[in-house]
Design an enzyme around this catalytic site. Structure first.
Site, short mmCIF file in Angstrom:
data_model
loop_
_atom_site.label_atom_id
_atom_site.label_comp_id
_atom_site.label_asym_id
_atom_site.label_seq_id
_atom_site.Cartn_x
_atom_site.Cartn_y
_atom_site.Cartn_z
N PHE A 166 -1.17 16.33 3.86
CA PHE A 166 -1.53 15.65 2.62
C PHE A 166 -0.32 15.66 1.68
O PHE A 166 0.20 16.71 1.33
CB PHE A 166 -2.72 16.35 1.95
CG PHE A 166 -3.35 15.51 0.88
CD1 PHE A 166 -4.30 14.54 1.19
CD2 PHE A 166 -2.97 15.67 -0.45
CE1 PHE A 166 -4.86 13.75 0.20
CE2 PHE A 166 -3.53 14.88 -1.44
CZ PHE A 166 -4.49 13.91 -1.11
N ASP A 206 -3.62 5.96 6.52
CA ASP A 206 -4.01 7.23 7.15
C ASP A 206 -4.97 6.89 8.30
O ASP A 206 -4.53 6.57 9.40
CB ASP A 206 -4.65 8.09 6.05
CG ASP A 206 -5.03 9.48 6.53
OD1 ASP A 206 -4.57 9.88 7.60
OD2 ASP A 206 -5.79 10.16 5.82
N ARG A 230 1.11 12.11 -9.55
CA ARG A 230 1.54 10.74 -9.21
C ARG A 230 2.94 10.46 -9.74
O ARG A 230 3.66 9.63 -9.21
CB ARG A 230 0.59 9.71 -9.84
CG ARG A 230 -0.79 9.64 -9.20
CD ARG A 230 -1.51 8.40 -9.75
NE ARG A 230 -2.95 8.43 -9.50
CZ ARG A 230 -3.52 8.01 -8.37
NH1 ARG A 230 -2.80 7.55 -7.39
NH2 ARG A 230 -4.83 8.03 -8.24
N GLU A 249 0.84 -1.20 0.00
CA GLU A 249 0.00 0.00 0.00
C GLU A 249 0.88 1.25 0.00
O GLU A 249 2.01 1.22 0.49
CB GLU A 249 -0.89 -0.07 1.26
CG GLU A 249 -1.74 1.13 1.57
CD GLU A 249 -2.83 1.41 0.57
OE1 GLU A 249 -2.53 1.50 -0.63
OE2 GLU A 249 -4.00 1.56 0.98
N ASP A 250 0.35 2.35 -0.55
CA ASP A 250 1.12 3.60 -0.55
C ASP A 250 1.16 4.23 0.83
O ASP A 250 2.22 4.56 1.36
CB ASP A 250 0.56 4.59 -1.59
CG ASP A 250 -0.95 4.86 -1.43
OD1 ASP A 250 -1.60 4.21 -0.58
OD2 ASP A 250 -1.48 5.70 -2.16
#
Ligand code: 5GP
Length: 183
Positions: free
Chosen positions: A154, A105, A167, A101-102
């Site tokens: 963010f 959060d 991206r 996963e990136d």
């Protein structure tokens, strides 16, 4: 794209730091999974650059698959509503699975994915996440492999987007919300 067109406050993690950490994680995974022929699952779309670099650094026999949960749809905050937009092609029953996963959060997406994949009876299931925003956690997530813990801001780049852009940046940067509002 010139740097002045990118609405960033700062670069948080450089290309060199990303490459070093990805290699370290891949070395650890190669040791832990030798002889287990694991399957690595890329959580689309944010993990795609990290996944690709991780895979190139692995030194074991393994396979890959892809899964896509619903995203924030361009918002800066998690909606908390998760569903699958694209499912695996492989049967993972009895396989050693690593979900790549990136960023974690609130933890809602990853917990949904873990619960969903567990019902398919893998031999084992671990999470490898590049970034971890622990401050914002709503549900605990058992993550064995973590790249960087980051503050609750963010971020974009290295696979992570803002409204589908940025991206492709080779580094991770903190988005400047004021610069976006002015546009
Ligand atoms: P969670 O369900 O843990 O709140 O959110 C996980 C997903 O939210 C990540 O896979 C990613 O798509 C998105 N996300 C969370 N934080 C950020 C962030 O700082 N930047 C970007 N671009 N996406 C994020």
């Amino acid at each position: 794209m010139s740097n002045k067109d990118i609405p960033l406050k700062k670069i948080l993690i450089s290309e060199e730091q990303l490459a070093k950490k990805t290699k370290e994680l891949a070395d650890q995974l190669s040791k832990d999974y030798v002889g287990k022929d694991p399957i690595f699952i890329c959580v689309l779309r944010g993990a795609v650059l990290f996944f690709s670099d991780l895979m190139k650094n692995l030194d074991i026999k393994c396979s890959m698959d892809f899964i896509a949960p619903s995203s924030y749809s361009g918002n800066l905050e998690s909606s908390g509503v998760v569903r699958l937009l694209l499912d695996l092609r492989e049967n993972i029953k009895g396989r050693h699975v690593i979900l790549v996963e990136d960023i974690i959060d609130t933890g809602l997406t990853m917990n949904y994915m873990i619960e969903n994949l567990k019902t398919r009876k893998p031999a084992s299931l671990e999470v490898c996440a590049l970034l971890d925003k622990t401050e914002n956690r709503k549900q605990p997530v058992a993550t064995k492999y973590i790249g960087f813990k980051i503050p609750n801001e963010f971020v974009v780049g290295y696979g992570l987007d803002y409204q589908e852009f940025y991206r492709n940046l080779p580094y991770v940067g903190v988005l400047d919300e004021q610069k976006i509002q002015k546009k």
